[in-house]
Design a protein around this motif. Structure first.
Motif, PDB file in Angstrom:
ATOM      1  N   VAL A 191       0.834  -1.204   0.000  1.00  0.00           N
ATOM      2  CA  VAL A 191       0.000   0.000   0.000  1.00  0.00           C
ATOM      3  C   VAL A 191       0.867   1.251   0.000  1.00  0.00           C
ATOM      4  N   LEU A 192       1.958   1.211   0.735  1.00  0.00           N
ATOM      5  CA  LEU A 192       2.823   2.388   0.868  1.00  0.00           C
ATOM      6  C   LEU A 192       3.669   2.644  -0.373  1.00  0.00           C
ATOM      7  N   ASP A 193       4.256   1.593  -0.920  1.00  0.00           N
ATOM      8  CA  ASP A 193       5.168   1.764  -2.060  1.00  0.00           C
ATOM      9  C   ASP A 193       5.303   0.419  -2.755  1.00  0.00           C
ATOM     10  N   ARG A 194       4.436   0.189  -3.725  1.00  0.00           N
ATOM     11  CA  ARG A 194       4.383  -1.123  -4.372  1.00  0.00           C
ATOM     12  C   ARG A 194       5.704  -1.482  -5.048  1.00  0.00           C
ATOM     13  N   GLN A 195       6.366  -0.504  -5.644  1.00  0.00           N
ATOM     14  CA  GLN A 195       7.607  -0.778  -6.360  1.00  0.00           C
ATOM     15  C   GLN A 195       8.718  -1.215  -5.414  1.00  0.00           C
ATOM     16  N   ALA A 196       8.789  -0.579  -4.241  1.00  0.00           N
ATOM     17  CA  ALA A 196       9.853  -0.896  -3.286  1.00  0.00           C
ATOM     18  C   ALA A 196       9.522  -2.066  -2.375  1.00  0.00           C
ATOM     19  N   ALA A 197       8.270  -2.476  -2.320  1.00  0.00           N
ATOM     20  CA  ALA A 197       7.825  -3.489  -1.362  1.00  0.00           C
ATOM     21  C   ALA A 197       8.617  -4.798  -1.400  1.00  0.00           C
ATOM     22  N   PRO A 198       9.036  -5.300  -2.570  1.00  0.00           N
ATOM     23  CA  PRO A 198       9.794  -6.560  -2.561  1.00  0.00           C
ATOM     24  C   PRO A 198      11.065  -6.516  -1.706  1.00  0.00           C
ATOM     25  N   GLN A 199      11.613  -5.326  -1.494  1.00  0.00           N
ATOM     26  CA  GLN A 199      12.813  -5.207  -0.657  1.00  0.00           C
ATOM     27  C   GLN A 199      12.525  -5.521   0.811  1.00  0.00           C
ATOM     28  N   ALA A 200      11.244  -5.567   1.158  1.00  0.00           N
ATOM     29  CA  ALA A 200      10.856  -5.684   2.564  1.00  0.00           C
ATOM     30  C   ALA A 200      10.683  -7.114   3.039  1.00  0.00           C
ATOM     31  N   ALA A 201      10.834  -8.089   2.161  1.00  0.00           N
ATOM     32  CA  ALA A 201      10.479  -9.463   2.510  1.00  0.00           C
ATOM     33  C   ALA A 201      11.243  -9.999   3.717  1.00  0.00           C
ATOM     34  N   GLU A 202      12.553  -9.797   3.744  1.00  0.00           N
ATOM     35  CA  GLU A 202      13.337 -10.337   4.859  1.00  0.00           C
ATOM     36  C   GLU A 202      12.969  -9.669   6.183  1.00  0.00           C
ATOM     37  N   ALA A 203      12.877  -8.346   6.176  1.00  0.00           N
ATOM     38  CA  ALA A 203      12.509  -7.639   7.398  1.00  0.00           C
ATOM     39  C   ALA A 203      11.114  -8.034   7.859  1.00  0.00           C
ATOM     40  N   ALA A 204      10.190  -8.201   6.915  1.00  0.00           N
ATOM     41  CA  ALA A 204       8.825  -8.588   7.270  1.00  0.00           C
ATOM     42  C   ALA A 204       8.789  -9.989   7.866  1.00  0.00           C
ATOM     43  N   GLY A 205       9.571 -10.904   7.293  1.00  0.00           N
ATOM     44  CA  GLY A 205       9.579 -12.270   7.795  1.00  0.00           C
ATOM     45  C   GLY A 205      10.042 -12.350   9.234  1.00  0.00           C
ATOM     46  N   HIS A 206      11.191 -11.751   9.522  1.00  0.00           N
ATOM     47  CA  HIS A 206      11.711 -11.795  10.896  1.00  0.00           C
ATOM     48  C   HIS A 206      10.864 -10.937  11.837  1.00  0.00           C
ATOM     49  N   GLY A 207      10.407  -9.789  11.341  1.00  0.00           N
ATOM     50  CA  GLY A 207       9.593  -8.928  12.180  1.00  0.00           C
ATOM     51  C   GLY A 207       8.282  -9.578  12.568  1.00  0.00           C
ATOM     52  N   GLY A 208       7.664 -10.298  11.635  1.00  0.00           N
ATOM     53  CA  GLY A 208       6.406 -10.968  11.932  1.00  0.00           C
ATOM     54  C   GLY A 208       6.566 -12.046  12.989  1.00  0.00           C
ATOM     55  N   VAL A 209       7.631 -12.825  12.896  1.00  0.00           N
ATOM     56  CA  VAL A 209       7.867 -13.870  13.897  1.00  0.00           C
ATOM     57  C   VAL A 209       8.113 -13.247  15.265  1.00  0.00           C
ATOM     58  N   ALA A 210       8.912 -12.193  15.312  1.00  0.00           N
ATOM     59  CA  ALA A 210       9.185 -11.516  16.583  1.00  0.00           C
ATOM     60  C   ALA A 210       7.903 -10.967  17.197  1.00  0.00           C
ATOM     61  N   GLN A 211       7.051 -10.358  16.374  1.00  0.00           N
ATOM     62  CA  GLN A 211       5.787  -9.815  16.867  1.00  0.00           C
ATOM     63  C   GLN A 211       4.905 -10.899  17.469  1.00  0.00           C
ATOM     64  N   VAL A 212       4.769 -12.007  16.761  1.00  0.00           N
ATOM     65  CA  VAL A 212       3.894 -13.071  17.255  1.00  0.00           C
ATOM     66  C   VAL A 212       4.477 -13.713  18.502  1.00  0.00           C
ATOM     67  N   ALA A 213       5.804 -13.871  18.543  1.00  0.00           N
ATOM     68  CA  ALA A 213       6.434 -14.448  19.741  1.00  0.00           C
ATOM     69  C   ALA A 213       6.155 -13.594  20.971  1.00  0.00           C
ATOM     70  N   ALA A 214       6.330 -12.278  20.835  1.00  0.00           N
ATOM     71  CA  ALA A 214       6.046 -11.384  21.957  1.00  0.00           C
ATOM     72  C   ALA A 214       4.562 -11.387  22.284  1.00  0.00           C
ATOM     73  N   GLY A 215       3.733 -11.427  21.257  1.00  0.00           N
ATOM     74  CA  GLY A 215       2.289 -11.436  21.484  1.00  0.00           C
ATOM     75  C   GLY A 215       1.823 -12.677  22.222  1.00  0.00           C
ATOM     76  N   VAL A 216       2.394 -13.809  21.877  1.00  0.00           N
ATOM     77  CA  VAL A 216       2.050 -15.064  22.556  1.00  0.00           C
ATOM     78  C   VAL A 216       2.383 -14.982  24.040  1.00  0.00           C
ATOM     79  N   LEU A 217       3.525 -14.411  24.355  1.00  0.00           N
ATOM     80  CA  LEU A 217       3.918 -14.286  25.758  1.00  0.00           C
ATOM     81  C   LEU A 217       3.057 -13.270  26.500  1.00  0.00           C
ATOM     82  N   ARG A 218       2.689 -12.198  25.836  1.00  0.00           N
ATOM     83  CA  ARG A 218       1.830 -11.199  26.478  1.00  0.00           C
ATOM     84  C   ARG A 218       0.419 -11.736  26.705  1.00  0.00           C
ATOM     85  N   LEU A 219       0.007 -12.704  25.899  1.00  0.00           N
ATOM     86  CA  LEU A 219      -1.346 -13.261  26.012  1.00  0.00           C
ATOM     87  C   LEU A 219      -1.368 -14.605  26.741  1.00  0.00           C
TER      88      LEU A 219
END
Length: 282
Positions: free
Chosen positions: A142-170
């Motif tokens: 949504v923010l920048d379709r052309q640049a979005a493919p560069q985000a795959a690695e950061a999104a992958g690790h960031g998503g796992v980190a978010q869910v890991a913290a969320g699981v512990l908070r819940l």
């Protein structure tokens, strides 16, 4: 057809302050569309709370799948009278978002409806990849379709980190339901039996919390490494992940008490300061 995005914005503001405040750093003409994505995430995550049995939950999730499946060709009335769905479908159409990403997202949410244990780290990473990481990538499109493919690695690790913290908070909520989101191999490595975790054993539980926090911390470190190379246009999609490090700090400090008491989150000033600094980085 006029689409009312206000219900999506209100829901995200009330239920997900990390993501809501992050949208304030996005271009104004993208904010409502980001909130449409984040409202969809909230609605699908809360299905378990709204049903007493898994089957009605699956029916609710299937409604989302069927509604989104018709989005690209414009078949039928957008959202079928649901303002959250209408806003999401309008966003999918405007930015040509891939419907199969939403289909996999909803499929992953079916796991939430049952009490099956999380088998291992690989299964957890797959679950996080189809939910939190996918949401980040969709926001990046949504923010920048052309640049979005560069985000795959950061999104992958960031998503796992978010869910890991969320699981512990819940943890208190999940324990009350008999759910175990901490992967079985992490529990085993920590010397914590599933029954001990559900029963609230403070010693074994603290070991499990520490092991899961370390797992989340490793993914968060790799996210930070990848985040530094992202173009500024994509950063608003990743700002909520920056709060994960603070949450893991608090969880580790709280130790076994997170079994019975949810770990506190950061206030709005902390979020805004964290996001502002990240957006100003060169």
């Amino acid at each position: 057809m006029s689409i009312d995005y206000q219900p999506s914005e209100t829901l995200v503001r009330d239920e997900d302050p990390d993501r809501f405040l992050s949208t304030l750093f996005a271009p104004q003409d993208r904010r409502s569309h980001l909130n449409a994505l984040y409202a969809f995430n909230i609605e699908t995550a809360k299905v378990r709370e709204r049903v007493s049995q898994p089957l009605p939950g699956e029916i609710r999730l299937q409604w989302w799948r069927d509604t989104i499946a018709g989005a690209p060709d414009g078949a039928g009335e957008a959202g079928q009278g649901n303002p959250l769905a209408a806003a999401l479908i309008d966003t999918i159409r405007r930015f040509h978002l891939p419907p199969d990403s939403f289909d996999r997202f909803v499929e992953a949410r079916i796991f939430d409806l049952y009490d099956d244990p999380m088998p291992d780290r690989h299964a957890f990473e797959s679950y996080a990849g189809e939910t939190a990481a996918s949401l980040i990538m969709l926001a990046a499109m949504v923010l920048d379709r052309q640049a979005a493919p560069q985000a795959a690695e950061a999104a992958g690790h960031g998503g796992v980190a978010q869910v890991a913290a969320g699981v512990l908070r819940l943890l208190p909520l999940h324990r009350s339901r008999g759910q175990i989101f901490i992967p079985a191999d992490i529990l085993e490595a920590a010397g914590c039996q599933p029954e001990a975790l559900l029963g609230g054993d403070p010693v074994a539980g603290e070991r499990a919390v520490a092991a899961m926090a370390a797992f989340g911390r490793e993914h968060h470190r790799r996210f930070i490494d990848a985040f530094g190379g992202l173009p500024r246009s994509l950063r608003p999609a990743f700002l909520p992940v920056l709060m994960t490090g603070r949450y893991l700090d608090r969880i580790e400090a709280d130790g076994g008490t997170v079994l019975t008491r949810p770990s506190a989150g950061g206030g709005p000033f902390v979020r805004l300061w964290t996001y502002w600094r990240a957006m100003r980085r060169s």
